[in-house]
Design an enzyme around this catalytic site. Structure first.
Site, PDB file in Angstrom:
ATOM      1  N   ARG A 179       8.711  -1.383   6.332  1.00  0.00           N
ATOM      2  CA  ARG A 179       8.731  -0.184   7.245  1.00  0.00           C
ATOM      3  C   ARG A 179       7.434   0.180   7.577  1.00  0.00           C
ATOM      4  O   ARG A 179       6.570   0.281   6.956  1.00  0.00           O
ATOM      5  CB  ARG A 179       9.564   1.119   6.698  1.00  0.00           C
ATOM      6  CG  ARG A 179       9.863   2.057   7.737  1.00  0.00           C
ATOM      7  CD  ARG A 179      10.061   3.289   7.083  1.00  0.00           C
ATOM      8  NE  ARG A 179      11.308   3.511   6.272  1.00  0.00           N
ATOM      9  CZ  ARG A 179      12.745   3.397   6.693  1.00  0.00           C
ATOM     10  NH1 ARG A 179      12.833   3.405   7.842  1.00  0.00           N
ATOM     11  NH2 ARG A 179      13.445   3.422   5.745  1.00  0.00           N
ATOM     12  N   ASN A 189       3.538   3.945  10.871  1.00  0.00           N
ATOM     13  CA  ASN A 189       2.720   4.601  11.972  1.00  0.00           C
ATOM     14  C   ASN A 189       2.752   3.180  12.754  1.00  0.00           C
ATOM     15  O   ASN A 189       1.731   2.935  12.812  1.00  0.00           O
ATOM     16  CB  ASN A 189       1.678   5.553  11.720  1.00  0.00           C
ATOM     17  CG  ASN A 189       1.094   5.992  12.933  1.00  0.00           C
ATOM     18  OD1 ASN A 189       1.334   5.637  14.008  1.00  0.00           O
ATOM     19  ND2 ASN A 189       0.431   7.175  12.703  1.00  0.00           N
ATOM     20  N   LYS A 212       1.382   2.902  15.830  1.00  0.00           N
ATOM     21  CA  LYS A 212       0.147   3.206  16.341  1.00  0.00           C
ATOM     22  C   LYS A 212      -0.996   2.784  15.640  1.00  0.00           C
ATOM     23  O   LYS A 212      -1.824   1.852  15.716  1.00  0.00           O
ATOM     24  CB  LYS A 212      -0.012   4.581  16.772  1.00  0.00           C
ATOM     25  CG  LYS A 212      -1.315   4.850  17.942  1.00  0.00           C
ATOM     26  CD  LYS A 212      -1.131   6.136  18.532  1.00  0.00           C
ATOM     27  CE  LYS A 212      -2.258   6.352  19.376  1.00  0.00           C
ATOM     28  NZ  LYS A 212      -2.081   7.634  20.297  1.00  0.00           N
ATOM     29  N   GLU A 263      -4.280  -6.057   5.776  1.00  0.00           N
ATOM     30  CA  GLU A 263      -4.921  -7.159   5.224  1.00  0.00           C
ATOM     31  C   GLU A 263      -4.210  -8.580   6.245  1.00  0.00           C
ATOM     32  O   GLU A 263      -4.630  -9.434   6.470  1.00  0.00           O
ATOM     33  CB  GLU A 263      -5.181  -7.456   4.075  1.00  0.00           C
ATOM     34  CG  GLU A 263      -6.105  -6.658   3.562  1.00  0.00           C
ATOM     35  CD  GLU A 263      -6.130  -6.491   1.874  1.00  0.00           C
ATOM     36  OE1 GLU A 263      -5.167  -6.155   1.008  1.00  0.00           O
ATOM     37  OE2 GLU A 263      -7.038  -6.763   1.312  1.00  0.00           O
TER      38      GLU A 263
HETATM   39 MO1  MOS Z   1      -9.639  -4.672   0.625  1.00  0.00          MO
HETATM   40  S1  MOS Z   1     -10.539  -6.538   0.658  1.00  0.00           S
HETATM   41  O1  MOS Z   1      -8.835  -5.019  -1.085  1.00  0.00           O
HETATM   42  O2  MOS Z   1     -10.573  -3.558   0.670  1.00  0.00           O
END
Ligand code: MOS
Length: 753
Positions: free
Chosen positions: A642, A645, A647, A719
């Site tokens: 989910r 946000n 944006k 990430e």
């Molecule tokens: Mo991240 S590389 O776990 O800030």
């Protein structure tokens, strides 16, 4: 967690799932948000670290005579005159330290890497400290050093001790060598990724404020105040309540702020010794002397049938680490998490070199290994003449073959489908060099991405006061990701309040315990903790409402009511409602408070594997004569549970893609092996992508809710944006030019060469 604390299926979120602007946006654009080096104190002193200029050796003598003569200099610390500090490695081990002997600043005469701080000049002004630092003469005896990974790969070893939280490669399955040798189609190559430095806009900084009586307030640039707090109290033998660490805003970190850096140690050491407040800030040049994404050499061997079905999968990686710590990240496992194969051999080794210990950098390990496997899969597609997306789809693993478990959710195929459609992939000619405009060749490439969906234990407090205001807090950070806003949305929805009624607090070591903000786990973990604490407040409120004379809520539980518009509403008869303020006044309670801890469900973890996924599509234009690659289009389709946000989530993916573009085309920390030093230590010579390098980035989120993971159904996405990007760009360059590049970054000379 009890069923009643979960999100009722029929109660729609009001704020969760909606694109909300940052609650701290105004503070940021007006300069009201203050960062570690911006906090002041009376009589504040300034510390500047003096770096070692050799990569390995022993300090004979440090000459500070000229430096102490500079007006305003208060003290110069070296290993020879510093206050006593502990010797044991244990005392310096922070929460995310890899196995080994953590670096101890100013501990002894040993030099372990170029740029290591060997002295701290403390002065009344920053100018005086900076000038005096330039006058400190370090006489050191150099020893031979090694900083070249390629030349030292023969010394690669399997790390004897596993780094906590980092899955080592699994045991070999089947017979990868034999299967490769008999496979009708064989792809075997090396993929090399150079080191990169994080380069957040805010450099590392600590302002340590002397509060008298051995008490300190420390503003630190860190991704988790508890880590700095434990580090300082451990090393300097202080009680927990003597140190208050704050980090309300972080100007980017990308992993460089997970571990306390040496400026924190130096600022606190000087403050305790001088009994005066001290600030230490690293210069941009010094930022290139601390941890970095480690240069990594991947070797891949793919054996396949003539139709491209994988028969053998081998992926090995060799990465650099320091001489004193075994830094580890997950590099090779991703290949088998993406692709199904019966014969799999994965391994991961380190080489000790005379540079500082590498450090987690956005999706540590994943973009390195995924660059390798996703380039190799593209090569396989061309070897068997299959569309690269189709070839991947045909080989996708639908279970986690490493752990032998199903995935909790896996919308990788859907991400590929939606991304391809948005990009227009079906119109792609197969042959390289088939699209051209003027001097430019045009290419389309794609790759997938994967990252673990993690949860870590977080505790949160919620406190509702009779004026209808709600405060929630947990000691996590907001590293620019939008954590303040996300926590506000979650809290507002849990109690049916407007976002304006909610204040989220974080970045304060006195708040309930939370680990560093990292690993993309914060929304899933801190968000869930805040949700649970608020639902407990709701439960208490309902208890008060139930006990009121003539209450319409008699005999109800949380399942029978909703919290909306500042009221408790009876589901069966929405005309029966009471405001939260009325309930609290009637009960005579000024506030309702609760604390809850969210942690991963061990039964779920035992049964399922959880990952986020992406599909990245890129278009490049290549001027072959000049070697210039222009990125003209990029689509990143992400499946991350989910989206709390859309944006701020979109901003995260855009940021991750830009990181990936840097990795693909620009960023490279270059070592001069004679000096053993990263030489392009400024933003002129180390090129991060600028606006002119970045085209429109099209981000789309696949509909996915993972209710197995947490009541919010969230996976996390700080990430995943970077992971497949470099491979997609490399594959696009191949499609444009017919030239396969296996060395990042793909700079002019590598494209032309
Ligand atoms: Mo991240 S590389 O776990 O800030």
């Amino acid at each position: 967690m009890s069923a009643a604390l979960e999100v009722p299926a029929d109660r729609p979120f009001r704020h969760v799932g909606q694109p909300r602007s940052r609650v701290d946006g105004r503070l940021k654009v007006t300069g009201g948000a203050r960062y570690a080096a911006e906090f002041d104190a009376p009589n504040l002193l300034h510390g500047v670290a003096v770096p070692a200029s050799i990569a390995r050796g022993r300090i004979r003598r440090i000459d500070t005579e000229a430096a102490v003569a500079v007006p305003g200099v208060v003290h110069i610390y070296t290993h020879g005159n510093r206050p006593p500090i502990p010797a044991s490695d244990q005392d310096y081990q922070d929460a995310v330290a890899p196995p080994g002997k953590p670096f101890r600043p100013l501990f002894n005469d040993q030099i372990l890497f170029s740029g290591q701080p060997v002295a701290l000049v403390v002065a009344e002004t920053l100018d005086a400290a900076t000038y005096a630092a330039s006058l400190v003469r370090v006489d050191a005896e150099a020893e031979p050093h090694e900083t070249n990974l390629e030349r030292n790969r023969f010394a690669a070893y399997v790390p004897p001790e596993k780094r906590s939280g980092i899955a080592p490669p699994p045991e070999t399955r089947g017979f990868p060598d034999a299967a490769f040798n008999v496979a009708p189609v064989q792809i075997r190559n090396e993929y090399h990724v150079e080191s990169e430095h994080h380069n957040p806009m805010e450099p590392h900084a600590s302002t340590a404020i002397w509060e008298g009586d051995g008490r300190l307030t420390v503003y630190d640039k860190i991704q988790g105040v508890m880590n700095s707090h434990a580090y300082i109290t451990g090393i300097f033998g202080l009680d927990a309540d003597q140190v208050h660490v704050l980090s309300p805003f972080v100007g980017g970190a990308f992993g460089s702020g997970l571990r306390p850096q040496y400026q924190l140690f130096l600022a606190v050491m000087a403050t305790l010794d001088l009994k005066r407040s001290v600030r230490v800030v690293l210069s941009r040049e010094q930022m290139f002397t601390i941890g970095y994404r480690p240069e990594t050499i991947n070797s891949i061997a793919l054996g396949a049938n003539a139709d491209g079905t994988l028969r053998a999968l081998k992926h090995s990686a060799i990465a650099r680490t320091s001489t004193f710590e075994d830094y580890q990240e997950v590099v090779v496992n991703w290949s088998n998490l993406l692709y199904r194969c019966e014969n799999v051999g994965l391994d991961y080794k380190l080489v000790k070199l005379d540079t500082d210990t590498p450090c987690d950098m956005r999706a540590p390990g994943a973009p390195l290994g995924v660059f390798a496997i996703e380039t190799a899969m593209d090569e396989l597609a061309y070897a068997v003449k299959r569309d690269p997306l189709e070839l991947r789809t045909q080989n996708f693993a639908d279970t986690d073959e490493i752990e032998g478990k199903p995935f909790s959710t896996r919308s990788l195929r859907e991400a590929c489908r939606q991304g391809a459609e948005k990009f227009g992939w079906s119109g792609r000619p197969f042959e390289p060099r088939s699209m051209r405009e003027g001097k430019e060749l045009i290419g389309w490439g794609m790759a997938t991405g994967i990252w673990e969906a993690m949860m870590t234990p977080h505790t949160a407090r919620a406190c509702l006061t009779a004026d209808g205001k709600l405060e929630v807090g947990t000691a996590t950070a907001d590293i620019g990701t939008g954590t303040y806003t996300m926590l506000t949305q979650v809290a507002a929805d849990a109690l049916g309040l407007p976002m304006e009624a909610v204040t989220a607090r974080l970045g304060d070591s006195r708040l309930p315990k939370a680990p560093v903000e990292g690993g993309s786990w914060t929304t899933a973990s801190a968000g869930t903790a805040v949700h649970l604490a608020c639902r407990k407040v709701a439960d208490t409120l309902l208890g008060h409402a139930r006990r009121m004379p003539g209450s319409p809520f008699a005999n109800t539980s949380l399942d029978h009511v909703t919290f909306a518009d500042g009221r408790i509403v009876l589901r069966a008869d929405p005309s029966k409602a009471m405001t939260l303020t009325e309930v609290m006044q009637a009960a005579g309670v000024p506030q309702v408070e609760a604390e809850e801890t969210a942690e991963p469900d061990p039964a779920m973890k035992q049964q399922f594997s959880s990952y986020t996924h992406s599909a990245v599509f890129a278009e490049v234009r290549v001027d072959e004569q000049l070697g210039v690659v222009r990125l003209t289009r990029i689509v990143s389709a992400v499946a991350a549970g989910r989206i709390v946000n859309p944006k701020t989530a979109r901003s995260q993916i855009i940021g991750g893609v830009v990181f990936g573009v840097g990795m693909a085309l620009h960023e490279e920390s270059m070592l001069d092996h004679r000096l053993g030093r990263f030489m392009n230590h400024n933003l002129a010579e180390y090129h991060v992508p600028s606006a002119a390098d970045i085209p429109d980035i099209d981000v789309l989120f696949v509909d996915e809710v993972d209710e197995r993971l947490n009541p919010l159904g969230v996976k996390g996405l700080g990430e995943i944006g970077i992971v497949g990007t470099a491979a997609a760009i490399g594959n696009a360059i191949f499609h444009a030019t017919g030239k396969r590049l296996r060395h990042l970054p793909m700079t002019l000379e590598r494209v032309r060469g």
